[in-house]
Scaffold this motif. Structure first.
Motif, short mmCIF file in Angstrom:
data_model
loop_
_atom_site.label_atom_id
_atom_site.label_comp_id
_atom_site.label_asym_id
_atom_site.label_seq_id
_atom_site.Cartn_x
_atom_site.Cartn_y
_atom_site.Cartn_z
N CYS A 1 0.83 -1.22 0.00
CA CYS A 1 0.00 0.00 0.00
C CYS A 1 0.86 1.26 0.00
CB CYS A 1 -0.93 0.01 1.21
SG CYS A 1 -2.31 -1.13 1.05
N THR A 2 1.98 1.22 0.70
CA THR A 2 2.89 2.37 0.71
C THR A 2 3.40 2.65 -0.70
OG1 THR A 2 3.59 1.82 2.96
CG2 THR A 2 5.01 3.31 1.73
N LEU A 3 3.79 1.60 -1.39
CA LEU A 3 4.25 1.77 -2.77
C LEU A 3 3.12 2.31 -3.65
CD1 LEU A 3 6.35 1.45 -5.01
CD2 LEU A 3 5.63 -0.95 -5.23
N TYR B 1 0.57 9.40 -5.49
CA TYR B 1 1.03 10.78 -5.24
C TYR B 1 1.82 11.29 -6.44
CZ TYR B 1 3.49 14.80 -3.48
OH TYR B 1 3.98 16.07 -3.34
N TRP B 2 2.70 10.47 -6.96
CA TRP B 2 3.51 10.86 -8.12
C TRP B 2 2.61 11.17 -9.32
CZ3 TRP B 2 7.48 7.13 -10.82
CH2 TRP B 2 8.30 7.87 -11.68
N GLY C 1 -0.31 14.12 -7.62
CA GLY C 1 0.16 15.27 -6.86
C GLY C 1 -0.72 15.59 -5.66
N ASP C 2 -1.69 14.74 -5.36
CA ASP C 2 -2.61 14.95 -4.24
C ASP C 2 -1.90 14.60 -2.93
OD1 ASP C 2 -4.71 15.06 -2.43
OD2 ASP C 2 -6.06 13.85 -3.66
N VAL C 3 -1.86 15.55 -2.00
CA VAL C 3 -1.17 15.38 -0.72
C VAL C 3 -1.75 14.21 0.10
CG1 VAL C 3 -0.57 16.53 1.46
CG2 VAL C 3 -0.55 17.80 -0.67
N PHE C 4 -3.02 13.90 -0.13
CA PHE C 4 -3.64 12.78 0.57
C PHE C 4 -2.80 11.51 0.44
CE2 PHE C 4 -6.06 8.86 0.01
CZ PHE C 4 -6.60 8.71 1.28
N TRP D 1 13.29 9.68 -3.11
CA TRP D 1 13.79 8.65 -2.21
C TRP D 1 12.69 7.80 -1.57
CZ3 TRP D 1 18.37 7.83 -3.61
CH2 TRP D 1 19.18 8.87 -4.03
N GLY D 2 11.56 8.40 -1.25
CA GLY D 2 10.48 7.65 -0.63
C GLY D 2 9.96 6.54 -1.53
N ILE D 3 9.77 6.87 -2.79
CA ILE D 3 9.26 5.85 -3.72
C ILE D 3 10.32 4.78 -3.98
CG2 ILE D 3 9.85 6.95 -5.92
CD1 ILE D 3 6.92 6.18 -6.80
N MET D 4 11.59 5.17 -3.96
CA MET D 4 12.66 4.18 -4.11
C MET D 4 12.70 3.23 -2.92
SD MET D 4 15.91 6.00 -5.73
CE MET D 4 15.93 6.94 -7.18
N LEU D 5 12.58 3.79 -1.72
CA LEU D 5 12.53 2.94 -0.52
C LEU D 5 11.31 2.02 -0.57
CD1 LEU D 5 13.61 5.38 2.33
CD2 LEU D 5 14.71 3.20 1.75
N SER D 6 10.19 2.54 -1.06
CA SER D 6 8.98 1.72 -1.16
C SER D 6 9.16 0.59 -2.17
CB SER D 6 7.78 2.59 -1.55
OG SER D 6 7.48 3.48 -0.53
N LEU D 7 9.81 0.87 -3.29
CA LEU D 7 10.10 -0.17 -4.28
C LEU D 7 11.03 -1.24 -3.69
CD1 LEU D 7 10.61 1.86 -7.56
CD2 LEU D 7 9.05 -0.08 -7.26
N PHE D 8 12.04 -0.79 -2.97
CA PHE D 8 12.98 -1.70 -2.32
C PHE D 8 12.26 -2.55 -1.27
CE2 PHE D 8 16.98 -2.20 0.40
CZ PHE D 8 17.51 -3.20 -0.40
N ALA D 9 11.39 -1.91 -0.48
CA ALA D 9 10.63 -2.63 0.55
C ALA D 9 9.68 -3.65 -0.09
CB ALA D 9 9.85 -1.65 1.42
#
Length: 177
Positions: A55-57, A63-64, A67-70, A141-149
């Motif tokens: 779900c994080t990913l 978001y990408w 662009g919605d902050v939600f 970086w957040g999306i990269m960490l999410s992909l890695f996770a």
């Protein structure tokens, strides 16, 4: 003079080599000891961090895209809960690993354990990175960490599934408590 390997080979009646791990009396005792009404707690808990890591990913991707902050805020919450529920699943799995000799004796159990600890560190880093500013943390970086996770979740889950399906770890041979 007789070598050690010749002595061990000669000790079996038909001169076949015996795997000392599978010959251990506790090898087939792999029933869950941490369970509620026969249902292993670790198996019940792992579904949540797995789903929340994915779900994080997904939230990062939305978001990408929008662009919605939600979605950035949703990713913060999902990453935090993935980590916290992952810790709960990890504690129950670690207790199971240490309590049940039939689980502890297998190298595959330790592989899953090491991968799970590494995954927890990735989930924690992903959450911690977002705490100081969740919207700014997503890209890149957040999306990269999410992909890695997500990738590491798949790898860890594959090894956990192998323990259950190939070795029947944490299951009951009778199907009952």
């Amino acid at each position: 003079m007789t070598s050690v390997s010749e002595k061990s080979r000669a000790s079996t009646q038909d001169n076949t080599l015996v795997d000392p791990i599978s010959a251990h009396p506790a090898f087939n005792r792999t029933e869950s000891q941490i369970a509620i009404a026969g249902h292993p707690i670790h198996a019940m808990l792992v579904a949540f961090p797995i789903a929340l890591a994915m779900c994080t990913l997904g939230a990062d991707g939305f978001y990408w895209w929008t662009g919605d902050v939600f979605w950035a805020r949703a990713a913060l919450w999902a990453s935090g809960m993935a980590f916290l529920l992952g810790v709960a699943a990890g504690v129950s799995g670690t207790i199971e690993l240490l309590m049940v000799r039939g689980i502890r004796i297998r190298a595959a159990s330790w592989t899953h354990f090491v991968l799970a600890v590494m995954l927890l560190s990735i989930l924690g880093a992903n959450w911690g990175y977002r705490l100081s500013g969740y919207e700014q943390a997503v890209l890149p970086w957040g999306i990269m960490l999410s992909l890695f996770a997500a990738g590491f979740t798949g790898l860890t889950g594959w090894h956990g599934g192998k323990l259950v399906f190939d070795y029947h770890i944490g299951t009951s041979p009778t199907g009952r408590d």
